[in-house]
Design a protein around this motif. Structure first.
Motif, PDB file in Angstrom:
ATOM      1  N   ASP A   9       0.862  -1.186   0.000  1.00  0.00           N
ATOM      2  CA  ASP A   9       0.000   0.000   0.000  1.00  0.00           C
ATOM      3  C   ASP A   9       0.896   1.234   0.000  1.00  0.00           C
ATOM      4  O   ASP A   9       0.980   1.974   0.972  1.00  0.00           O
ATOM      5  CB  ASP A   9      -0.919  -0.004   1.224  1.00  0.00           C
ATOM      6  CG  ASP A   9      -1.881   1.180   1.186  1.00  0.00           C
ATOM      7  OD1 ASP A   9      -2.098   1.747   0.100  1.00  0.00           O
ATOM      8  OD2 ASP A   9      -2.384   1.544   2.268  1.00  0.00           O
ATOM      9  N   ARG A  14      -0.589   2.274  -6.044  1.00  0.00           N
ATOM     10  CA  ARG A  14      -1.941   2.829  -5.929  1.00  0.00           C
ATOM     11  C   ARG A  14      -2.305   3.631  -7.179  1.00  0.00           C
ATOM     12  O   ARG A  14      -1.451   3.974  -7.985  1.00  0.00           O
ATOM     13  CB  ARG A  14      -2.006   3.781  -4.718  1.00  0.00           C
ATOM     14  CG  ARG A  14      -2.131   3.119  -3.373  1.00  0.00           C
ATOM     15  CD  ARG A  14      -2.646   4.134  -2.339  1.00  0.00           C
ATOM     16  NE  ARG A  14      -1.732   5.234  -2.112  1.00  0.00           N
ATOM     17  CZ  ARG A  14      -0.849   5.306  -1.117  1.00  0.00           C
ATOM     18  NH1 ARG A  14      -0.782   4.330  -0.244  1.00  0.00           N
ATOM     19  NH2 ARG A  14      -0.048   6.342  -0.994  1.00  0.00           N
ATOM     20  N   GLY A  15      -3.595   4.002  -7.269  1.00  0.00           N
ATOM     21  CA  GLY A  15      -4.032   4.910  -8.323  1.00  0.00           C
ATOM     22  C   GLY A  15      -3.734   4.340  -9.696  1.00  0.00           C
ATOM     23  O   GLY A  15      -4.033   3.180  -9.991  1.00  0.00           O
ATOM     24  N   ARG A  18      -1.780   1.134  -9.937  1.00  0.00           N
ATOM     25  CA  ARG A  18      -2.373  -0.163  -9.570  1.00  0.00           C
ATOM     26  C   ARG A  18      -2.212  -1.117 -10.753  1.00  0.00           C
ATOM     27  O   ARG A  18      -2.570  -0.772 -11.889  1.00  0.00           O
ATOM     28  CB  ARG A  18      -3.847   0.042  -9.257  1.00  0.00           C
ATOM     29  CG  ARG A  18      -4.527  -1.203  -8.672  1.00  0.00           C
ATOM     30  CD  ARG A  18      -5.962  -0.883  -8.294  1.00  0.00           C
ATOM     31  NE  ARG A  18      -6.751  -0.527  -9.457  1.00  0.00           N
ATOM     32  CZ  ARG A  18      -7.741   0.369  -9.456  1.00  0.00           C
ATOM     33  NH1 ARG A  18      -8.056   1.018  -8.351  1.00  0.00           N
ATOM     34  NH2 ARG A  18      -8.405   0.620 -10.556  1.00  0.00           N
ATOM     35  N   GLY A 444     -10.471   5.957  -7.405  1.00  0.00           N
ATOM     36  CA  GLY A 444      -9.725   4.748  -7.747  1.00  0.00           C
ATOM     37  C   GLY A 444      -9.942   4.246  -9.162  1.00  0.00           C
ATOM     38  O   GLY A 444      -9.436   3.183  -9.520  1.00  0.00           O
ATOM     39  N   HIS A 445     -10.712   4.983  -9.974  1.00  0.00           N
ATOM     40  CA  HIS A 445     -10.985   4.538 -11.343  1.00  0.00           C
ATOM     41  C   HIS A 445     -10.592   5.636 -12.334  1.00  0.00           C
ATOM     42  O   HIS A 445     -10.945   6.802 -12.155  1.00  0.00           O
ATOM     43  CB  HIS A 445     -12.454   4.169 -11.506  1.00  0.00           C
ATOM     44  CG  HIS A 445     -12.842   2.984 -10.671  1.00  0.00           C
ATOM     45  ND1 HIS A 445     -12.726   1.689 -11.111  1.00  0.00           N
ATOM     46  CD2 HIS A 445     -13.285   2.918  -9.396  1.00  0.00           C
ATOM     47  CE1 HIS A 445     -13.112   0.868 -10.153  1.00  0.00           C
ATOM     48  NE2 HIS A 445     -13.451   1.584  -9.100  1.00  0.00           N
TER      49      HIS A 445
END
Ligand SMILES: [Fe+2]
Length: 492
Positions: A9, A14-15, A18, A444-445
């Motif tokens: 993490d 992330r973001g 990912r 997150g998308h």
């Protein structure tokens, strides 16, 4: 340092960082607007996407597996595809179903089963020369890729002629001679000062090779050519062999060490290489351009007060706040002892782009990415949590900055990736920029669109947008290959 059971993490996963693992092809994409007919060719892009959970939770984005993406333009139709580069490392890990290689550029952290297997992830830059498409990363030799299917042909060493263990991911192409210029650092082994330099004829033949020692084992990410000379750029991010043996990072940044420019005639020898000392502690990953003016050479670069990457520390473990600007360094070959004069010619700068025809020559304009702080987007994308949301065009008159800077900034919610320049057949037209844009559509998308911009009118926004049918991880560098250089196979 402990083995990692899942994707860490951290900003590196992330973001937009990912992992997606997507390998796909799609034809006749949806386009809004009209694609200029003279955009006929393929935009190849390097994307990094880790195929497996890293062995260690503190690994960084630079270790992620390379993918080659293509966006192909033909008669107003657009196709896309993306594939992992089948490096020796990728194949070994795919067979095992897990990561076997350890931390970024530290072979001492690898599973013993992969000793001797090529470590590079080929994740930085696609480039095309003498009919061959390559994917490159500076810690190994490039991998040759089929330019139509994106299948990996294999590691390329010019039939055994390249003795260097690594070649840069920032090749230089002379617009008049068609030559390709490459160099490799740590060229004969880990933390070595040896640099190898190669010149290739338009047919891919090696015409020149020089080996020399750098002042120290520096992270030499980019370099420069002028019409007459090659510039090797040394900033004090230095390999730490003893630290690596203890499981530490490959690089330590030394604020107290000087930078250097090594300048040599393009087809010169190591005896002709002159080292000119520069400021201490500074760092640059990317050159915009370099060119001659009489006995002087100008080098325009995205220069920072320290190493740009947050995970590259000083020996004390300190990571200085980053300040940077588009900066012109000037040296005088008639007075090498006079050192380097430096001046700022543009704001905070990364991912500089120029027209291919301008490489090594006096030039009228360039483009780069920066951050518009009034429209910030917080999104993990590369090494940071803030994305580039601003494209700038800087212009020069008779080689001097004329003070005009054009801007296209968007957000919050949008991020820009390094564009590629496509020349126009009309000499009065400045050509086009193709730029992948990341759009946050929900937490997150992210969706992606390829914007087509008039290169000399970026503030007007996109003349066309290509909606991408799937989202990839962050793009690194790209390369434009017109149909005149490679006639692509028809979609199947
Ligand atoms: Fe780069």
């Amino acid at each position: 340092m402990s083995l990692s059971p899942r994707y860490p993490d951290t900003v590196h996963y992330r973001g937009l960082n990912r992992p997606t693992h997507i390998e796909a092809t799609a034809h006749d994409l949806y386009v809004e607007g009209t694609i200029p007919p003279e955009i006929a060719g393929t935009f190849y892009r390097a994307v990094h996407d880790p195929a497996y959970v890293p062995r260690f939770a503190d690994d960084n984005i630079l270790s992620r597996d390379g993918m080659i993406s293509m966006i192909a333009f033909r008669d107003g139709r657009v196709d896309t595809g993306i594939r992992y580069v089948r490096t020796e490392r990728f194949k070994a890990e795919r067979a095992a179903g897990k990561a076997l290689f350890g931390s970024y550029r530290n072979p001492f952290t690898d599973d013993p089963s992969v000793a001797g297997i090529d470590r590079t992830v080929a994740n930085t830059t696609p480039y095309f020369h003498a009919g061959r498409l390559f994917m490159a990363k500076e810690d190994g030799l490039p991998y040759q890729i089929d330019p139509d299917t994106l299948e990996t042909i294999g590691r390329w060493d010019a039939a055994g002629q390249i003795r260097a263990e690594a070649l840069t991911a920032h090749p230089k192409f002379d617009p008049e001679t068609g030559e390709l210029f490459l160099f490799g650092y740590e060229a004969d082994g880990l933390a070595s000062r040896k640099v190898a330099y190669y010149v290739f004829a338009p047919d891919g033949t090696i015409t020149h090779e020089v080996w020399f020692d750098a002042p120290y084992a520096a992270l030499q990410h980019d370099f420069a050519i002028t019409a007459t000379h090659v510039l090797f750029l040394i900033y004090p991010t230095i390999a730490d062999l003893e630290g690596m043996k203890a499981g530490g990072p490959h690089w330590i940044h030394h604020q107290d060490e000087p930078s250097w420019i090594g300048v040599m005639p393009r087809h010169g020898t190591a005896d002709e290489l002159v080292w000119i000392e520069g400021p201490r502690g500074v760092h640059s990953f990317h050159v915009m351009n370099a060119f001659n003016e009489g006995t002087r050479i100008h080098l325009d670069q995205c220069l920072f007060n320290t190493n740009f990457f947050p995970f590259v520390m000083e020996p004390s473990g300190i990571d200085l706040p980053v300040e940077g600007a588009l900066t012109r360094w000037t040296i005088d070959l008639s007075q090498p002892g006079a050192g380097i004069s430096s001046r700022t010619i543009g704001p905070f700068c990364e991912m500089p782009v120029i027209a291919a025809a301008d490489v090594g020559r006096p030039y009228a304009r360039g483009w780069y990415l920066t951050v518009d702080p009034t429209k910030l987007t917080m999104l993990a994308n590369g090494p940071g949590e803030v994305v580039f949301n601003c494209l700038q065009r800087v212009s020069f008159a008779a080689g001097e900055p004329d003070g005009r800077i054009d801007t296209l900034s968007e957000g919050p919610g949008l991020g820009f990736n390094e564009p590629v320049h496509v020349p126009s057949a009309d000499p009065a037209h400045g050509g086009w920029l193709l730029m992948m844009v990341d759009r946050v559509i929900a937490a997150g998308h992210i969706a992606q669109e390829l914007w087509i911009l008039e290169a000399d009118a970026i503030a007007s926004g996109a003349v066309a947008r290509v909606f991408m049918p799937f989202t990839t991880c962050e793009q690194v560098h790209g390369h434009w290959v017109p149909h005149a250089r490679h006639a692509p196979a028809a979609p199947r």
